[in-house]
Structures are given as structure tokens and as C-alpha cells.
Design an enzyme around this catalytic site. Structure first.
Site, PDB file in Angstrom:
ATOM      1  CD  GLN A 188      -3.282   0.232   1.999  1.00 52.99           C
ATOM      2  OE1 GLN A 188      -3.281  -0.889   2.450  1.00 52.99           O
ATOM      3  NE2 GLN A 188      -4.209   1.094   2.306  1.00 52.99           N
TER       4      GLN A 188
ATOM      5  NE  ARG B 257      -3.287  -8.114   3.846  1.00 58.17           N
ATOM      6  CZ  ARG B 257      -2.558  -7.010   3.810  1.00 58.17           C
ATOM      7  NH1 ARG B 257      -2.932  -6.019   3.018  1.00 58.17           N
ATOM      8  NH2 ARG B 257      -1.475  -6.879   4.550  1.00 58.17           N
TER       9      ARG B 257
END
Length: 290
Positions: free
Chosen positions: A9, A112
Site C-alpha cells: 500500500q 483483506r
């Protein structure tokens, strides 16, 4: 030996994957398959969406996964000797080495993302980057704070990200600066990833991982939790479940890959963050991007 590494990320950018979609029919088919699996056109957000839209965890995580995995799948003669991924990138790595099927990897990443988003809403929390302080000193200060604060990402020597409650991070940042940190910088993230505050997400993800078929990999994966070469399916699953509440030991993983013979590191996915980190961990390594 050639190691392929996959970003996590923060590597997203508007327009990501667009040229891949336009220039490669196989890539286009995989993006369209992903749109169908997710039930919304993530490709449109990736190619045309704003930075703000891309920042939503439920978009960011599958977007980075798709960019990375489709790049690997459409690269001729893609043959890694070893793979690793930073946090979310571990799922991309596991598709790249055949442990997970493309659609199963995508479904897990989406679950997730949703579970992490939910955990952030239950426990408002955050993260901060600590620069220029020894890992041991950061660990020591975290343990002294009475709130939940833990080391979350061992990115490279002198760069460690901590994770915890909003108040805990505030206190820890002050202490880190007082101890001589060059910077103690709160990060624009929605929650305390890789900390005990992600426990509700870990429980949800565990069920999803246990219900998914994993295959014997074509090459070892160096997982964030264990940092060593893993090829055993049961161990891969166990480490993947533990990953959400445990720190990302990137520094140690790269060091072990080098020890095991990696000389070339190829970053597969958006951005160049991992190339920079690998260079700081092992300056002699040859780094490049796909």
C-alpha cells in the site's frame, strides 16, 4: 539469482496499469476478469480515478495487487528464483510463484482490504515513520509507552514505521524526537496496520485463507513474518494469517535473500519504493523494475 519483489500500500498512482491494459490483450482480459470478480470496474478507478479515490483501502489494495500480478503474468519468460512482497505485496508474490490462483489471490486481497477498513473503524488508530534512529531504540521506546504502540514495518536500516492508537503514536513521536530521531512523521493512513489493533481483521482473513486452495510454489517466498525461504504450503498459510497483526520484517527478508544468493532484485508493480529500500539494505544489489 533473481528475486522478484512486490510493493504494498502506498505505491498506487492515478493511471496505474492503463498502458498495460491498452497494449496487451492478455492484460486486458485479466483486468476485465477482475472487474467481474469484484463486482465493480476497478480498472476505471485505476485508469481514470483521482488520487483520493485510489486511496480508499478497498480500492488501493486490489489495485496494487492487480497491477503487480498482471505485470508478472504478461512478462515473457517470467522465472523468479525467489519472491517476496511488502505487506499486501506478499499476496502478489504468492500468485507470481504459483501458490495462489489469480482469482483466489484477488478475492483474498479484497476481503483483506474490507476487513482492515472495518478494523480501522472499530479502533481509530494510525502509523508514523521514524527516521534516523536504531531499530533497537525504536523498539525500546515503543515498549515504554503505556498505549498500544509497536514496530510495524522494518523498511531499511534507519527507517522503521510504528503503529498504534492515535494517542500512543503522538506520545511515541515526541519520545523518538527527544531520543534523536531525524524525523517522526505521522502517516496519512486509516489505521494501525501490522499491530494488535488489526486482530478483528486477522480473524476474518484467517477464515478466508483457510477456505482457499494453496498450491506448492515454483520457488520459495520470503515472508514478512518469518523472513526466511518458505515453500511449505501449511507454513505459508500460517505466516499469511499472522501477517496482519505482526511486523513486516522487510530489512531482514532482503538480507536473507542476499545470503541465499540473490544478486538481482526486480520490482514488479507500481512505483519504485522497494528498489530504493533494497539499495539501502544491500548497496551492492542490482535493482530494476518491470
Amino acid at each position: 539469482m533473481k528475486a522478484f519483489v512486490f510493493p504494498g500500500q502506498g505505491a498506487q498512482f492515478p493511471g496505474m496499469g492503463k498502458s498495460l491494459y491498452e497494449e496487451n490483450p492478455e492484460a486486458k482480459a485479466l483486468f476485465e476478469q477482475a472487474n467481474e470478480i469484484l463486482g465493480f470496474r476497478i480498472s476505471d478507478i485505476m485508469f481514470e480515478g483521482s488520487e483520493e479515490e485510489l486511496k480508499q483501502t478497498k480500492v488501493t489494495q486490489p489495485a496494487i495487487f492487480l497491477h503487480s500480478v498482471i505485470l508478472a503474468k504478461t512478462t515473457p519468460d517470467f522465472a523468479p528464483d525467489m519472491v517476496a512482497g511488502h505487506s499486501l505485496g506478499e499476496f502478489s508474490a504468492l500468485v507470481a510463484n504459483g501458490t495462489l490462483a489469480f482469482e483466489d489471490g484477488l478475492k483474498l486481497v479484497y476481503q483483506r482490504a474490507l476487513a482492515m477498513q472495518e478494523a480501522c473503524e472499530i479502533n481509530p488508530s494510525t502509523m508514523a515513520a521514524i527516521l534516523g534512529l536504531a531499530d533497537e531504540k525504536v523498539e525500546e521506546i515503543c515498549s515504554e509507552v503505556e498505549e498500544i504502540v509497536v514496530p510495524a514495518n522494518y523498511n531499511c536500516p534507519g527507517q522503521l514505521v510504528i503503529s498504534g492508537t492515535n494517542k500512543g503514536i503522538e506520545i511515541a513521536c515526541e519520545k523518538m524526537k527527544a531520543a534523536g530521531a531525524k524525523r517522526a512523521l505521522p502517516l496519512p493512513v486509516g489505521g494501525a496496520f501490522h499491530s494488535p489493533l488489526m486482530e478483528p481483521a486477522r480473524e476474518k482473513l484467517q477464515k478466508a485463507i483457510e477456505a482457499t486452495e494453496f498450491h506448492t510454489p515454483t520457488c520459495p517466498v520470503y515472508q514478512n513474518v518469518s523472513t526466511t525461504a518458505v515453500s511449505d504450503v501449511a507454513t505459508i498459510k500460517k505466516n499469511l494469517i499472522a501477517q496482519l497483526t505482526a511486523p513486516v520484517k522487510w530489512t531482514q527478508s532482503v538480507q536473507n535473500m542476499v545470503k541465499d544468493g540473490a544478486t538481482q532484485f526486480v520490482e514488479c508493480g507500481p512505483g519504485k519504493v522497494l528498489q530504493g529500500l533494497v539499495k539501502k539494505i544491500h548497496p551492492e544489489a542490482e535493482v530494476s523494475g518491470l
